[in-house]
Design a protein around this motif. Structure first.
Motif, PDB file in Angstrom:
ATOM      1  N   THR A  68       0.810  -1.216   0.000  1.00  0.00           N
ATOM      2  CA  THR A  68       0.000   0.000   0.000  1.00  0.00           C
ATOM      3  C   THR A  68       0.843   1.265   0.000  1.00  0.00           C
ATOM      4  OG1 THR A  68      -0.053   0.018   2.407  1.00  0.00           O
ATOM      5  CG2 THR A  68      -1.866  -1.113   1.267  1.00  0.00           C
ATOM      6  N   TYR A  69       2.064   1.162   0.572  1.00  0.00           N
ATOM      7  CA  TYR A  69       2.866   2.367   0.795  1.00  0.00           C
ATOM      8  C   TYR A  69       4.297   1.935   1.065  1.00  0.00           C
ATOM      9  CZ  TYR A  69       3.893   7.001   2.841  1.00  0.00           C
ATOM     10  OH  TYR A  69       4.381   8.254   3.112  1.00  0.00           O
ATOM     11  N   ILE A  77       1.947  -3.528   3.893  1.00  0.00           N
ATOM     12  CA  ILE A  77       1.178  -4.462   3.073  1.00  0.00           C
ATOM     13  C   ILE A  77      -0.198  -4.645   3.696  1.00  0.00           C
ATOM     14  CG2 ILE A  77       0.994  -6.844   2.256  1.00  0.00           C
ATOM     15  CD1 ILE A  77       4.364  -5.354   2.918  1.00  0.00           C
ATOM     16  N   TYR A  78      -1.209  -4.597   2.836  1.00  0.00           N
ATOM     17  CA  TYR A  78      -2.589  -4.853   3.268  1.00  0.00           C
ATOM     18  C   TYR A  78      -2.967  -6.251   2.809  1.00  0.00           C
ATOM     19  CZ  TYR A  78      -7.685  -4.634   3.428  1.00  0.00           C
ATOM     20  OH  TYR A  78      -9.007  -4.881   3.686  1.00  0.00           O
ATOM     21  N   VAL A 116       5.497   3.086  -4.318  1.00  0.00           N
ATOM     22  CA  VAL A 116       4.220   2.507  -4.743  1.00  0.00           C
ATOM     23  C   VAL A 116       3.526   3.510  -5.654  1.00  0.00           C
ATOM     24  CG1 VAL A 116       1.894   1.877  -3.947  1.00  0.00           C
ATOM     25  CG2 VAL A 116       3.894   1.071  -2.717  1.00  0.00           C
ATOM     26  N   ILE A 117       2.939   3.004  -6.715  1.00  0.00           N
ATOM     27  CA  ILE A 117       2.121   3.833  -7.596  1.00  0.00           C
ATOM     28  C   ILE A 117       0.715   3.227  -7.587  1.00  0.00           C
ATOM     29  CG2 ILE A 117       1.800   4.713  -9.933  1.00  0.00           C
ATOM     30  CD1 ILE A 117       4.901   4.241 -10.262  1.00  0.00           C
ATOM     31  N   GLU A 122      -9.261   1.392  -4.513  1.00  0.00           N
ATOM     32  CA  GLU A 122      -8.907   0.737  -3.257  1.00  0.00           C
ATOM     33  C   GLU A 122      -7.443   0.986  -2.923  1.00  0.00           C
ATOM     34  OE1 GLU A 122      -9.182  -3.608  -1.048  1.00  0.00           O
ATOM     35  OE2 GLU A 122      -9.113  -3.574  -3.241  1.00  0.00           O
ATOM     36  N   GLU A 123      -6.555   0.857  -3.906  1.00  0.00           N
ATOM     37  CA  GLU A 123      -5.139   1.102  -3.669  1.00  0.00           C
ATOM     38  C   GLU A 123      -4.893   2.554  -3.269  1.00  0.00           C
ATOM     39  OE1 GLU A 123      -3.419  -0.142  -7.368  1.00  0.00           O
ATOM     40  OE2 GLU A 123      -3.388  -2.252  -6.783  1.00  0.00           O
ATOM     41  N   ARG A 124      -5.587   3.504  -3.898  1.00  0.00           N
ATOM     42  CA  ARG A 124      -5.429   4.916  -3.561  1.00  0.00           C
ATOM     43  C   ARG A 124      -5.900   5.198  -2.134  1.00  0.00           C
ATOM     44  NH1 ARG A 124      -5.750   5.565  -9.004  1.00  0.00           N
ATOM     45  NH2 ARG A 124      -7.990   5.340  -9.200  1.00  0.00           N
ATOM     46  N   MET A 125      -7.002   4.569  -1.732  1.00  0.00           N
ATOM     47  CA  MET A 125      -7.512   4.767  -0.379  1.00  0.00           C
ATOM     48  C   MET A 125      -6.476   4.294   0.651  1.00  0.00           C
ATOM     49  SD  MET A 125      -8.909   3.212   2.543  1.00  0.00           S
ATOM     50  CE  MET A 125      -9.314   1.577   1.990  1.00  0.00           C
ATOM     51  N   HIS A 126      -5.908   3.110   0.454  1.00  0.00           N
ATOM     52  CA  HIS A 126      -4.895   2.595   1.384  1.00  0.00           C
ATOM     53  C   HIS A 126      -3.640   3.467   1.354  1.00  0.00           C
ATOM     54  CE1 HIS A 126      -6.914  -1.086   2.644  1.00  0.00           C
ATOM     55  NE2 HIS A 126      -7.307  -1.236   1.396  1.00  0.00           N
ATOM     56  N   PHE A 127      -3.239   3.902   0.168  1.00  0.00           N
ATOM     57  CA  PHE A 127      -2.062   4.758   0.007  1.00  0.00           C
ATOM     58  C   PHE A 127      -2.255   6.088   0.726  1.00  0.00           C
ATOM     59  CE2 PHE A 127       0.403   7.977  -2.286  1.00  0.00           C
ATOM     60  CZ  PHE A 127       1.659   7.406  -2.324  1.00  0.00           C
ATOM     61  N   ASP A 128      -3.408   6.711   0.533  1.00  0.00           N
ATOM     62  CA  ASP A 128      -3.681   8.028   1.126  1.00  0.00           C
ATOM     63  C   ASP A 128      -3.762   7.977   2.645  1.00  0.00           C
ATOM     64  OD1 ASP A 128      -3.723   9.125  -1.418  1.00  0.00           O
ATOM     65  OD2 ASP A 128      -5.920   9.176  -1.545  1.00  0.00           O
ATOM     66  N   THR A 129      -4.183   6.859   3.203  1.00  0.00           N
ATOM     67  CA  THR A 129      -4.328   6.746   4.656  1.00  0.00           C
ATOM     68  C   THR A 129      -3.089   6.136   5.330  1.00  0.00           C
ATOM     69  OG1 THR A 129      -5.496   4.637   4.380  1.00  0.00           O
ATOM     70  CG2 THR A 129      -6.855   6.639   4.558  1.00  0.00           C
ATOM     71  N   ALA A 130      -2.130   5.691   4.543  1.00  0.00           N
ATOM     72  CA  ALA A 130      -0.937   5.035   5.084  1.00  0.00           C
ATOM     73  C   ALA A 130      -0.053   5.936   5.948  1.00  0.00           C
ATOM     74  CB  ALA A 130      -0.116   4.413   3.955  1.00  0.00           C
TER      75      ALA A 130
END
Length: 153
Positions: A68-69, A77-78, A116-117, A122-130
Motif C-alpha cells: 500500500t505504501y 502491506i494490506y 508505490v504507484i 482501493e489502492e489509492r484509499m490505502h495509500f492516502d491513509t498510510a
C-alpha cells in the motif's frame, strides 16, 4: 492464495484457528513485499489482524495482498481475507490485516525499495491513509522502546 479449510485446521467450533490465518497472512504479505522490492524481506510488525467472521471447515480461505505504501526501506502491506462456501458460492469478507516489511541485502542490512504507484480506488484509499498508520506505528514503537529502556517501570 487459496486453500481448503480442513478439520486439522480448525478448533472445536469447526472454525479455522486464528494462528493458522496469521501464518497465511504473514506468508502472503511476504510474497507481496518480495514481488514489490525484488529483494529478500523480513516482517517488522503486524499492526492489526481484525477478524470479522469465522471461516468454517469445508470452506475455502482466500487471501489477497498488496503493497500500500513504501518509505525508504519499509513497505506496508494490506491483506484481505475472504471465505467462500464452495457449495453455494457465497463469498464473505472474514478478516483484514496491515503488516510492515523491510527489504534487506545479502548481509541482512536494510536496503531501499521502489515507491508505490496506486492504480485502483482501493489502492489509492490505502495509500492516502498510510502516512497516518505509519505515524501511529512509530509512536507505538517509541513508547515500547521507552518502556523497555526502564524509564517507565
Amino acid at each position: 492464495m487459496t486453500d481448503l479449510v480442513l478439520p486439522p485446521d480448525t478448533n472445536h467450533y469447526g472454525t479455522i484457528f486464528g494462528g493458522r490465518v496469521m501464518a497465511y497472512v504473514d506468508k502472503i504479505a511476504g510474497i507481496a513485499a518480495m514481488r514489490h522490492a525484488r529483494k529478500p524481506v523480513v516482517t517488522v510488525s503486524s499492526d492489526s489482524l481484525d477478524f470479522l467472521a469465522p471461516i468454517k471447515v469445508g470452506e475455502a480461505i482466500y487471501l489477497e495482498a498488496f503493497v500500500t505504501y513504501t518509505h525508504t526501506t519499509s513497505m506496508e502491506i494490506y491483506v484481505k481475507i475472504q471465505s467462500e462456501d464452495l457449495m453455494t458460492g457465497e463469498v464473505r469478507m472474514t478478516a483484514s490485516s496491515y503488516l510492515t516489511f523491510v527489504a534487506v541485502d545479502e548481509h541482512g542490512k536494510k536496503t531501499e525499495v521502489p515507491p508505490v504507484i496506486p492504480e485502483t480506488d482501493e489502492e489509492r484509499m490505502h495509500f492516502d491513509t498510510a502516512p497516518e498508520r505509519r505515524r501511529l506505528r512509530m509512536e507505538r514503537r517509541l513508547e515500547r522502546e521507552r518502556r523497555m529502556s526502564g524509564t517507565e517501570r
